[in-house]
Design a protein around this motif. Structure first.
Motif, short mmCIF file in Angstrom:
data_model
loop_
_atom_site.label_atom_id
_atom_site.label_comp_id
_atom_site.label_asym_id
_atom_site.label_seq_id
_atom_site.Cartn_x
_atom_site.Cartn_y
_atom_site.Cartn_z
N GLU A 44 0.83 -1.22 0.00
CA GLU A 44 0.00 0.00 0.00
C GLU A 44 0.85 1.25 0.00
OE1 GLU A 44 -3.10 0.12 2.81
OE2 GLU A 44 -4.15 -1.57 1.88
N ASN A 45 2.07 1.12 0.53
CA ASN A 45 2.92 2.33 0.63
C ASN A 45 3.72 2.59 -0.65
OD1 ASN A 45 4.60 0.10 0.92
ND2 ASN A 45 6.08 1.19 2.19
N VAL A 46 3.50 1.78 -1.70
CA VAL A 46 4.29 1.96 -2.93
C VAL A 46 3.36 2.27 -4.10
CG1 VAL A 46 5.88 0.84 -4.54
CG2 VAL A 46 6.06 0.37 -2.08
N ASP A 47 3.71 3.34 -4.82
CA ASP A 47 2.85 3.76 -5.94
C ASP A 47 3.71 4.10 -7.15
OD1 ASP A 47 0.54 4.31 -7.29
OD2 ASP A 47 -0.07 5.99 -6.00
N ILE A 48 3.06 4.22 -8.29
CA ILE A 48 3.79 4.58 -9.52
C ILE A 48 3.07 5.72 -10.22
CG2 ILE A 48 2.63 2.57 -10.58
CD1 ILE A 48 4.61 2.77 -12.85
N VAL A 49 3.88 6.67 -10.71
CA VAL A 49 3.34 7.74 -11.55
C VAL A 49 3.92 7.53 -12.94
CG1 VAL A 49 3.39 10.23 -12.01
CG2 VAL A 49 3.13 9.40 -9.66
N ASN A 50 3.04 7.41 -13.93
CA ASN A 50 3.53 7.27 -15.30
C ASN A 50 3.71 8.68 -15.87
OD1 ASN A 50 3.58 7.08 -18.19
ND2 ASN A 50 2.98 4.93 -17.92
N LEU A 51 4.97 9.03 -16.14
CA LEU A 51 5.27 10.42 -16.52
C LEU A 51 4.83 10.76 -17.94
CD1 LEU A 51 8.80 10.88 -14.90
CD2 LEU A 51 6.57 11.54 -13.99
N GLN A 52 4.50 9.75 -18.72
CA GLN A 52 3.98 10.10 -20.05
C GLN A 52 2.55 10.60 -19.92
OE1 GLN A 52 5.09 7.91 -23.46
NE2 GLN A 52 6.29 6.51 -22.21
N GLU A 53 1.85 10.11 -18.90
CA GLU A 53 0.47 10.56 -18.68
C GLU A 53 0.44 11.85 -17.86
OE1 GLU A 53 -1.19 5.97 -18.61
OE2 GLU A 53 -1.23 7.12 -16.78
N THR A 54 1.25 11.90 -16.83
CA THR A 54 1.30 13.10 -15.97
C THR A 54 2.77 13.47 -15.72
OG1 THR A 54 1.13 11.62 -14.06
CG2 THR A 54 -0.89 12.72 -14.75
N PRO A 55 3.37 14.21 -16.65
CA PRO A 55 4.79 14.58 -16.51
C PRO A 55 5.06 15.41 -15.25
CG PRO A 55 3.91 15.24 -18.66
CD PRO A 55 2.74 14.79 -17.84
N ILE A 56 6.32 15.37 -14.81
CA ILE A 56 6.72 16.23 -13.69
C ILE A 56 6.70 17.68 -14.19
CG2 ILE A 56 8.65 16.89 -12.18
CD1 ILE A 56 9.49 13.94 -12.15
N GLU A 57 6.04 18.53 -13.44
CA GLU A 57 6.05 19.96 -13.80
C GLU A 57 7.20 20.66 -13.11
OE1 GLU A 57 1.58 21.49 -14.79
OE2 GLU A 57 2.49 22.12 -12.90
N ALA A 58 7.37 20.31 -11.85
CA ALA A 58 8.44 20.98 -11.08
C ALA A 58 8.73 20.22 -9.80
CB ALA A 58 8.02 22.40 -10.73
N ILE A 59 9.96 20.43 -9.33
CA ILE A 59 10.27 20.02 -7.96
C ILE A 59 9.97 21.24 -7.10
CG2 ILE A 59 12.14 19.36 -6.38
CD1 ILE A 59 13.26 17.63 -8.63
N ILE A 60 9.21 21.02 -6.05
CA ILE A 60 8.80 22.12 -5.18
C ILE A 60 9.42 21.91 -3.79
CG2 ILE A 60 6.67 22.66 -6.44
CD1 ILE A 60 5.15 20.81 -4.53
N PRO A 61 9.37 22.88 -2.90
CA PRO A 61 10.03 22.70 -1.60
C PRO A 61 9.60 21.43 -0.87
CG PRO A 61 9.37 24.98 -1.90
CD PRO A 61 8.81 24.24 -3.07
N THR A 62 8.34 21.04 -1.07
CA THR A 62 7.83 19.88 -0.30
C THR A 62 7.84 18.58 -1.09
OG1 THR A 62 5.64 20.56 -1.04
CG2 THR A 62 6.32 21.24 1.20
#
Ligand code: FAD
Ligand code: NA7
Length: 544
Positions: free
Chosen positions: A342-360
């Motif tokens: 449950e504590n492990v997830d995946i983000v597919n960056l082709q569907e939702t690319p990284i926009e930015a690294i933010i402070p948090t």
């Protein structure tokens, strides 16, 4: 700053990984005076730097070592079928100490530039310590994968948590109970995710291209297996040099199409059960990286396994690779099942690319802010030519290596570059695509033979330089391109090709013809000096 001039009549070897250590050992045997430098604080190369959790080689352990070190296999045996970073580092340290190589090594020393001096026929190298080093021969073993690649993501500097790259991992880094984001899912990312998922508070894997991974089949080495290796050592090592990929797996000659369709699935299942990525790619059929139908079948097979292992259909969908099975093959000790936590997830960056690294943490294009304590970059390396890019090597004509390689790295056999005499590369561009310790050994042995020949010529004539002709380099690179065109490996792009060159077709970074054939070219070079300017070089010099 004090400028030191170290006049060494013989060889400068950079640096102290698998390649540098063996090159030093061989050249000392020839009675030459040799200096090895490395910017690291100690020996190990790849295995000095890559201390991330789960770091290990995925070549079978008895071939991820020096093949000439038969005694070492008995006296310094491996515990498992794959060797972890600490074991590999320990082995390299052991070899260095056993052969008393340390007195010839200097650490914390980076090579910055080097210039060929045509008058004295020497290389003049400038080091980060302020020293200048003059040597007749120079061997570089800078490593195919030693310059870390950091993605250019906006906001990196704003992050308040901990940022780290897997190849610069500090041993005291703690992941336990942290919210971790990891970018990259190649061989390294897969190893890290498998190792840390059970320890962290949460883990989000940011994947641009999900990849195919098969079980590693790692397990302790049993006494009978060790006995088999020890008793058959000479044959195993001889056969290795006659094989194509040198990964110590059987290499069938059966093409996919020659097998009845109902038997093909069984072959894949058997490979899956046995484990090892190289075996899965090269040990079932002779043409998995050439026949699109065979490759499609492998893709379907692995995707079915992913869908069976990963219980959450949405996570499984995001983990499914979309490309062909043609990158460097991966294997793992339970990677896909980590996504059932449950504590492990995946983000597919082709569907939702990284926009930015933010402070948090990391913000993706769907507006979601992934809150993180730590971001791990498992984003790989500026491979092959990457470590040369920072260096200024001026050849005979004054042109730099960087200029020569502005449209992609090129060399003859992955070893010699025209206009750069007496410079010997270990695993330079267009070297053999094989298990690396053996590929490295072949280069070291070639360089040692050529240097010995040159020294003999020098003893007779007073002069000797080794230099490849531009023509033979061109022919070699063309052949490498033809071999790559005949395979499926060019798609999708990976570090096997240099795809960073703008407006040019990517250049294949390897010779794909297999070790057995590669060795015939090496032999021709040693015996007939095929592709070399005349050793004495007097003709060319007198025309200049
Ligand atoms: P390296 O070990 O890369 O050594 C290069 C050294 O060059 C480094 O110590 C660096 O400090 C030094 N250096 C670079 N530039 C300079 C400079 N300008 N001045 C001074 N020093 C410099 N290969 C396989 O065949 N099988 C595997 O399973 C496998 N697994 C791997 C797993 C990981 C995580 C990584 C990163 C690589 C893996 N490899 C594997 C590839 C591995 O790099 C090679 O097998 C091998 O270790 C390369 O040895 P090397 O001596 O050529 O170079
Ligand atoms: P790899 O195999 O080059 O993998 C790097 C990974 O990082 C891969 O998944 C990349 O995705 C990903 N990557 C790189 N840049 C980005 C950016 N900007 N955004 C998102 N994802 C990114 O390196 P490894 O360290 O895993 O392995 C290198 C070799 O070391 C390996 O072959 C073994 O021999 C050991 P991509 O696939 O490019 O979309």
């Amino acid at each position: 700053n004090i400028l030191y001039i170290l006049y060494c009549t013989y060889v400068l070897v950079v640096p102290a990984g698998f390649g540098g250590i063996y090159q030093l050992y061989k050249l000392l045997q020839l009675g030459l005076s040799v200096k090895v430098i490395d910017k690291a604080t100690d020996v190990g190369g790849t295995w000095y730097w890559n201390r991330y959790p789960g770091a290990m080689s995925d070549t079978e352990s008895f071939v991820y070592r020096y093949s000439w070190d038969k005694e070492g296999l008995r006296t310094y045996p491996w515990s498992h079928h794959y060797v972890r970073q600490s074991e590999i580092l320990g082995y390299l340290e052991h070899v260095v100490d056993k052969h008393n190589l340390r007195p010839h090594m200097q650490f914390n020393t980076e090579l910055l530039s080097a210039q060929w001096d045509s008058t004295n026929e020497t290389w003049r190298a400038t080091l980060s310590t302020g020293e200048t080093f003059i040597a007749r021969y120079r061997v570089t073993a800078l490593g195919l994968l030693s310059t870390a690649k950091f993605p250019d993501i906006p906001g990196v500097k704003s992050f308040k948590g901990q940022l780290c790259h897997t190849s610069a991992w500090q041993p005291d880094t703690q992941v336990a109970n942290k919210r971790v984001g990891i970018i990259g899912n190649g061989s390294t990312g897969v190893q890290v995710i498998t190792e840390i998922s059970s320890q962290v508070k949460s883990l989000v894997s940011f994947q641009r291209h999900p990849q195919y991974s098969v079980p590693s089949g790692n397990r302790p080495v049993q006494p009978e297996y060790r006995q088999w290796v020890n008793e058959n050592y000479n044959d195993i090592m001889e056969n290795l040099r006659k094989s194509s990929t040198c990964f110590g797996v059987e290499e069938p000659t059966t093409p996919y199409s020659s097998l009845p369709s109902e038997e093909r699935e069984e072959v894949f299942e058997k490979l899956w059960q046995q484990g090892n990525g190289f075996r899965f790619m090269f040990g079932g059929f002779s043409d998995l990286t050439k026949d699109p139908e065979a490759n499609d079948h492998a893709c379907r097979f692995i995707k079915n396994k992913i869908a069976q292992i990963v219980k959450d259909p949405e996570k499984a969908r995001r983990l499914l690779p979309q490309d062909s099975y043609t990158r460097r093959p991966l294997c793992d000790g339970g990677y896909y099942k980590q996504f059932n936590r449950e504590n492990v997830d995946i983000v597919n960056l082709q569907e939702t690319p990284i926009e930015a690294i933010i402070p948090t943490g990391i913000r993706t294009s769907d507006g979601k802010e992934h809150e993180l304590d730590m971001i791990i970059f498992a984003t790989g390396f500026d491979a092959v030519e990457g470590s040369f890019d920072r260096l200024q090597f001026h050849g005979r004509s004054g042109q730099t290596l960087k200029e020569r390689w502005s449209k992609g790295g090129k060399s003859y056999l992955g070893c010699l570059v025209p206009d750069l005499p007496n410079l010997f590369l270990i695993t330079g561009p267009q070297g053999s695509f094989t298990n690396l310790p053996l590929a490295i050994e072949v280069h070291v042995e070639l360089h040692s033979k050529l240097i010995k020949q040159a020294e003999n010529v020098r003893a007779r004539t007073g002069r000797a330089t080794i230099e490849a002709t531009a023509q033979v380099e061109q022919e070699w690179v063309s052949m490498c391109k033809d071999l790559a065109d005949d395979s499926l490996l060019a798609n999708p792009k990976s570090w096997l090709f240099n795809d960073t060159i703008k407006d040019e077709k990517p250049i294949i970074r390897f010779y794909l013809g297999g070790m057995k054939t590669y060795l015939t070219y090496v032999q021709k070079l040693v015996d007939e000096h095929a592709g070399l300017l005349p050793l004495g070089h007097q003709q060319l010099e007198s025309k200049l």
